[in-house]
Enzyme design. Structure first.
Site, PDB file in Angstrom:
ATOM      1  N   SER A  95      28.423  60.968  13.927  1.00 31.42           N
ATOM      2  CA  SER A  95      28.098  61.892  12.720  1.00 31.42           C
ATOM      3  C   SER A  95      28.148  63.278  13.260  1.00 31.42           C
ATOM      4  O   SER A  95      28.833  64.135  12.185  1.00 31.42           O
ATOM      5  CB  SER A  95      26.662  61.546  12.160  1.00 31.42           C
ATOM      6  OG  SER A  95      26.526  60.358  12.050  1.00 31.42           O
ATOM      7  N   LYS A 126      14.703  54.014   9.154  1.00 30.98           N
ATOM      8  CA  LYS A 126      14.922  54.203   8.003  1.00 30.98           C
ATOM      9  C   LYS A 126      13.839  53.837   6.836  1.00 30.98           C
ATOM     10  O   LYS A 126      13.796  54.340   5.693  1.00 30.98           O
ATOM     11  CB  LYS A 126      16.164  53.197   7.336  1.00 30.98           C
ATOM     12  CG  LYS A 126      17.564  53.851   7.917  1.00 30.98           C
ATOM     13  CD  LYS A 126      18.690  53.058   7.446  1.00 30.98           C
ATOM     14  CE  LYS A 126      20.009  53.502   7.916  1.00 30.98           C
ATOM     15  NZ  LYS A 126      21.358  53.005   7.631  1.00 30.98           N
ATOM     16  N   ALA A 155      21.734  47.142   7.106  1.00 33.87           N
ATOM     17  CA  ALA A 155      22.744  47.499   6.476  1.00 33.87           C
ATOM     18  C   ALA A 155      23.159  46.646   5.138  1.00 33.87           C
ATOM     19  O   ALA A 155      23.691  47.291   4.457  1.00 33.87           O
ATOM     20  CB  ALA A 155      24.284  47.689   7.582  1.00 33.87           C
ATOM     21  N   LYS A 212      13.566  34.149   7.801  1.00 33.07           N
ATOM     22  CA  LYS A 212      13.313  35.444   8.255  1.00 33.07           C
ATOM     23  C   LYS A 212      14.094  36.382   7.041  1.00 33.07           C
ATOM     24  O   LYS A 212      13.708  37.453   6.880  1.00 33.07           O
ATOM     25  CB  LYS A 212      14.135  35.792   9.427  1.00 33.07           C
ATOM     26  CG  LYS A 212      13.991  37.074  10.072  1.00 33.07           C
ATOM     27  CD  LYS A 212      14.554  37.450  11.365  1.00 33.07           C
ATOM     28  CE  LYS A 212      14.555  38.678  11.833  1.00 33.07           C
ATOM     29  NZ  LYS A 212      15.373  39.010  12.914  1.00 33.07           N
TER      30      LYS A 212
END
Ligand code: NAP
Length: 286
Positions: free
Chosen positions: A16, A68, A134, A158
């Protein structure tokens, strides 16, 4: 001077800073993109970091694993994407409000379009491996465009909650969850347009692994998309191209989500062709 940064752990390998430094240069803006690593044991420091955003010391923040979701209580508002996905990867402070956004889903969708697959053009069917962080963004991109998802995971129990959360959003598409052993059977019964791998298989230390079992035939004429981008040509991509299919790694998604964050922070849209050309001509440290 603009200050952007990335909050997460571990993040020393992150691309990034390089992507955003180039975006700043192309936009003609003065600024810096810093890494803000916070070890999970020190997560009480999140509050101080978010205070810096609120005080305007940091113009824009990217958030990656494992924060997140953890950053959400510190925000005043969520964009519709972030709310539906239940995860934030971009934070901005504007008009006295700290807002969380998610550019992973539109970044994924944009890079599928770069690979010739416009999700909004016509709903189809997708096989997706994995149901982690993701995958949530990937699921949302498909569901929001009316697609049917066949999600394959190693631990069905899960993953049930992620699927239940998304089903509860009233999005137009549909999602079914399967164990890995159900792959062949599912392929026989459905016409698959795209296969997406959201697991870390294919990336170090799993470079010799792939989610696609070597004894299962790929469906004809579909795109194979691996979110892993290092190595550039993953084992899954090699398997797909050997079967005559188009395959892409996740580098384009990473760039798209970064440039969408950059646009949220600066209101400057970076031309993708200019970015890609400039990236090719820049020396990058590994
Ligand atoms: P995550 O939250 O840890 O989720 C990983 C998922 O993969 C989980 O469903 C996990 O299953 C599954 N998985 C892990 N190891 C597996 C194995 N050996 N066999 C089968 N399934 C396995 O991670 P993430 O944040 O979603 O990231 C996943 C990958 O996507 C990473 O390689 C990351 O670098 C890449 N990524 C790329 C981009 C991009 O822009 N291109 C963006 C984000 C992430 P369990 O729940 O059973 O552990």
């Amino acid at each position: 001077m603009i200050t952007f940064g990335l909050l997460g752990w571990p993040i020393t390998h992150s691309r990034s800073p390089q992507i955003h430094s180039l975006a700043l240069k192309l936009a003609g803006l003065q600024g810096a993109y810093e890494l803000f690593p916070i070890e999970p044991e020190r997560k009480a420091e999140l509050a101080a970091m978010m205070k810096k955003v609120r005080e305007g010391q940091i113009t824009g923040l990217n958030v990656t694993i494992p924060y997140k979701q953890e950053v959400m209580p510190f925000l005043d508002a969520l964009s519709p994407n972030a709310k539906n996905i239940g995860a934030v990867n971009t934070i901005t402070f504007k008009n006295g409000k700290v807002t969380g956004h998610n550019t992973d889903a539109p970044g994924f969708e944009a890079d599928l379009a770069n690979n010739g697959l416009e999700l909004s053009y016509k709903p189809g069917e997708a096989v997706v491996f994995g149901a982690g962080g993701a995958a949530r963004a990937v699921f949302y991109a498909f569901l929001n465009n009316g697609w049917q998802i066949h999600a394959f995971v190693r631990n069905v129990e899960k993953s049930k909650q992620v699927v239940a959360d998304l089903r509860g959003k009233g999005l137009p598409g549909g999602i079914k969850l399967y164990g890995l052993a159900d792959l062949s059977h599912t392929l026989k019964r459905n016409k698959i347009d795209v296969i997406v791998d959201t697991t870390p298989l294919g990336m170090a230390p799993h470079i010799d692994s792939s989610s696609w079992p070597s004894n299962v035939k790929f469906p004809g004429n579909c795109l194979v998309y691996d979110l892993v981008y290092n190595p550039e040509n993953t084992l899954l991509m090699k398997q797909a191209t050997a079967a005559g299919l188009r395959a892409s790694n996740g580098w384009g998604m990473l760039v798209e989500q970064a440039l969408l964050s950059f646009e949220i922070w600066t209101n400057v849209k970076i031309n993708r062709a200019d970015f890609n050309a400039a990236w090719q001509h820049t020396t990058h440290t590994p």
